[in-house]
Design an enzyme around this catalytic site. Structure first.
Site, PDB file in Angstrom:
ATOM      1  N   GLU A   1       3.558   5.408 -19.682  1.00 16.46           N
ATOM      2  CA  GLU A   1       2.342   5.092 -20.429  1.00 16.46           C
ATOM      3  C   GLU A   1       2.256   5.901 -21.725  1.00 16.46           C
ATOM      4  O   GLU A   1       1.916   5.375 -22.781  1.00 16.46           O
ATOM      5  CB  GLU A   1       1.095   5.360 -19.565  1.00 16.46           C
ATOM      6  CG  GLU A   1       0.993   4.486 -18.328  1.00 16.46           C
ATOM      7  CD  GLU A   1       1.604   5.132 -17.101  1.00 16.46           C
ATOM      8  OE1 GLU A   1       1.203   4.784 -15.979  1.00 16.46           O
ATOM      9  OE2 GLU A   1       2.500   5.994 -17.264  1.00 16.46           O
TER      10      GLU A   1
ATOM     11  N   CYS B   1      -2.134  10.702 -17.373  1.00 22.44           N
ATOM     12  CA  CYS B   1      -1.863   9.595 -18.289  1.00 22.44           C
ATOM     13  C   CYS B   1      -3.141   8.866 -18.673  1.00 22.44           C
ATOM     14  O   CYS B   1      -3.311   8.456 -19.823  1.00 22.44           O
ATOM     15  CB  CYS B   1      -0.875   8.613 -17.661  1.00 22.44           C
ATOM     16  SG  CYS B   1       0.838   9.197 -17.649  1.00 22.44           S
TER      17      CYS B   1
ATOM     18  N   GLU C   1       0.830  -1.207   0.000  1.00 19.72           N
ATOM     19  CA  GLU C   1       0.000   0.000   0.000  1.00 19.72           C
ATOM     20  C   GLU C   1       0.861   1.253   0.000  1.00 19.72           C
ATOM     21  O   GLU C   1       0.542   2.225  -0.680  1.00 19.72           O
ATOM     22  CB  GLU C   1      -0.918   0.007   1.224  1.00 19.72           C
ATOM     23  CG  GLU C   1      -1.855   1.201   1.254  1.00 19.72           C
ATOM     24  CD  GLU C   1      -2.805   1.157   2.433  1.00 19.72           C
ATOM     25  OE1 GLU C   1      -3.843   1.838   2.369  1.00 19.72           O
ATOM     26  OE2 GLU C   1      -2.509   0.449   3.402  1.00 19.72           O
TER      27      GLU C   1
ATOM     28  N   HIS D   1       5.689  10.309 -18.988  1.00 18.70           N
ATOM     29  CA  HIS D   1       5.510   9.072 -18.234  1.00 18.70           C
ATOM     30  C   HIS D   1       5.549   7.855 -19.162  1.00 18.70           C
ATOM     31  O   HIS D   1       5.357   7.967 -20.373  1.00 18.70           O
ATOM     32  CB  HIS D   1       4.195   9.108 -17.464  1.00 18.70           C
ATOM     33  CG  HIS D   1       4.217  10.085 -16.317  1.00 18.70           C
ATOM     34  ND1 HIS D   1       3.163  10.222 -15.441  1.00 18.70           N
ATOM     35  CD2 HIS D   1       5.163  10.961 -15.903  1.00 18.70           C
ATOM     36  CE1 HIS D   1       3.462  11.151 -14.544  1.00 18.70           C
ATOM     37  NE2 HIS D   1       4.663  11.608 -14.812  1.00 18.70           N
TER      38      HIS D   1
ATOM     39  N   CYS E   1      -1.558   7.703 -13.578  1.00 20.71           N
ATOM     40  CA  CYS E   1      -2.009   8.929 -12.935  1.00 20.71           C
ATOM     41  C   CYS E   1      -3.167   9.488 -13.766  1.00 20.71           C
ATOM     42  O   CYS E   1      -3.468   8.992 -14.851  1.00 20.71           O
ATOM     43  CB  CYS E   1      -0.864   9.941 -12.834  1.00 20.71           C
ATOM     44  SG  CYS E   1      -0.279  10.555 -14.442  1.00 20.71           S
TER      45      CYS E   1
END
Length: 248
Positions: free
Chosen positions: A127, A158, A89, A125, A155
């Site tokens: 992606e 993206c 997490e 990024h 995010c």
């Protein structure tokens, strides 16, 4: 099913273990920060400070950042995979995205495209970089079936860019398997995931079997077996439940 309370109760012990992993190879005498972690070159370059040996005051010292780039390759370093893809997490030290991809272009001579990329000190990024570095040309006559295995979900920025690509290129079908959900409690992140889902992207959380598959397919494993970390299955169930709540 795991719940957030159970995951939070494990965070401190798990984080201590992560600190040990990150500092395992540190040479004796190398300075660490107050959290016990070795300051990264990026952090040092950002702060650009040095202590005055006489009075302890800090003075600005210019430092040059490493080159901006997207790193691509066929197989990931095993240590990087085990750290970056761990479905915990908390995300201490995990400040980049690793993206492993498979591209099926149908009945073409190119066959199945496979590889990975990561974003290193760059504003683009992973992606977004996939479509410029790995699939720069779109042939409308082909049907692209793309599968990503990413260290964390996209995010919000993206997610919107990916959705735009899928809307513009109807011949692309994308499935994303994410090891963990990036800042999933944020409203804009949830909105981004829903936009992706509405654009036809299949969003999944990586199961234990997916981690084993990624290890065998994309990691320099030297034929070593992959041992799942503690709570991998429980953490998958937790993230799976949260993703289902977000995109339902």
């Amino acid at each position: 099913m795991a719940d957030k309370g159970r995951m939070l109760s494990r965070s401190k012990a798990g984080k201590d273990k992560e600190v040990a992993e990150m500092t395992k190879g540190v040479n004796e005498g190398e300075k660490t920060d107050k959290n016990g972690e070795v300051p990264s070159p990026e952090a040092a370059a950002t702060s650009g400070t040095t202590a005055d040996g006489q009075d302890g005051n800090f003075q600005v010292e210019p430092m040059e950042l490493p080159p901006f780039e997207i790193i691509t390759g066929d197989r990931i370093d095993p240590f990087a995979f085990k750290f970056q893809f761990k479905n915990v997490e908390y995300s201490s030290g995990r400040n980049k995205t690793f993206l492993c991809y498979l591209v099926d272009q149908g009945n073409t001579a190119d066959g199945l495209l496979k590889g990975y990329l990561e974003d290193e000190h760059t504003g683009c990024h992973a992606e977004e970089a996939f479509f410029t570095h790995c699939l720069p040309h779109n042939d409308p006559a082909l049907k692209y079936t793309i599968t990503w295995y990413v260290s964390s979900s996209p995010c919000s920025a993206c997610a919107e860019k990916i959705a735009e690509v899928l809307k513009a290129r109807k011949n692309i079908k994308l499935t994303i398997f994410a090891a963990r959900l990036f800042e999933w409690e944020e409203a804009e992140i949830q909105a981004g995931l829903r936009i992706l889902h509405a654009a036809g992207c299949k969003l999944r959380v990586m199961k234990p079997l997916d981690f084993s598959y990624t290890w065998e397919t994309f990691v320099e494993n030297e034929e070593q077996p992959f041992n799942l970390w503690e709570d991998c299955k429980e953490n998958y169930e937790y993230y799976h439940e949260k993703l289902a709540e977000i995109i339902q």
